[in-house]
Motif scaffolding. Structure first.
Motif, short mmCIF file in Angstrom:
data_model
loop_
_atom_site.label_atom_id
_atom_site.label_comp_id
_atom_site.label_asym_id
_atom_site.label_seq_id
_atom_site.Cartn_x
_atom_site.Cartn_y
_atom_site.Cartn_z
N ASP A 1 29.47 5.95 -11.47
CA ASP A 1 28.23 6.48 -12.15
C ASP A 1 28.59 8.00 -12.21
O ASP A 1 27.51 8.64 -11.75
CB ASP A 1 27.09 5.61 -11.43
N ALA B 1 26.53 0.71 -16.27
CA ALA B 1 27.81 0.75 -15.50
C ALA B 1 27.91 -0.71 -14.77
O ALA B 1 26.89 -1.24 -14.24
CB ALA B 1 27.92 1.76 -14.59
N SER C 1 33.59 4.36 -14.41
CA SER C 1 32.42 3.58 -14.70
C SER C 1 31.46 3.21 -13.28
O SER C 1 30.23 3.41 -13.18
CB SER C 1 32.29 2.63 -15.61
#
Length: 189
Positions: free
Chosen positions: A105, A26, A102
């Protein structure tokens, strides 16, 4: 269309198999802008629409190229569910959504509360709430209102703001975040 999941085309199936073999860390807030603009990445969006019961899990970008079939699936998914009208959803907003996801996470799909809104739907919502803009970016397919069970409004908004790529609205009372590809700005509590 209730309960429908959009099936992957053969090309996307192959791309999905490719993406499943790629391990991507990420991005941090410092390189979120690079994630939005860079080539060589894989971009994926996961959403659920509680109004229609539809789910979307789509890789829409690989190696610097948008996948037209995937974007068409997104267009259908974010349609105005009240009128069933479809518009080309702005891929820049999709990029902000994917980058924000992203940064948080999480694998939980976004809950889409509102994507494209027809002028008729926007006018109806505006008559019921002061929080709906007359010239909402939802009407041009440039905005989405999203929720995650696993993240707070504050966490979602901070991730979107880290992208420095559009508008971010915090609607803590209604538990959602607005993301758009308009001017960089933020509002709400």
């Amino acid at each position: 269309m209730a309960g429908q999941s959009f099936p992957a085309l053969t090309r996307r199936g192959l791309l999905g198999a490719f993406a499943a073999t790629v391990v991507v860390a990420a991005p941090s807030a410092s390189n979120a802008f690079g994630f939005l603009r860079g080539a060589g990445d894989v971009r994926r969006i996961r959403m659920y629409n509680g109004r229609t019961g539809e789910s979307l899990d789509s890789i829409y970008w690989i190696e610097g190229q948008y996948i037209p079939e995937s974007l068409q699936d997104v267009n259908r998914f974010v349609r105005d569910w009240r009128t069933n009208e479809v518009i080309n959803f702005d891929a820049r907003t999709l990029d902000i959504m994917a980058a924000s996801h992203s940064l948080m996470d999480t694998t939980e799909p976004y809950l889409l509360l509102s994507g494209y809104r027809s002028p008729k739907t926007n006018a109806m919502l505006r008559s019921q709430s002061e929080g709906v803009a007359r010239n909402s970016l939802h009407m041009s397919g440039k905005a989405a209102d999203l929720r995650l069970k696993s993240r707070s409004v504050s966490q979602m908004a901070r991730a979107a703001e880290a992208c420095s790529a559009g508008g971010v609205g915090r609607y803590s009372g209604s538990n959602f975040v607005h993301m758009d590809c308009g001017a960089v700005r933020h509002w709400g509590a």
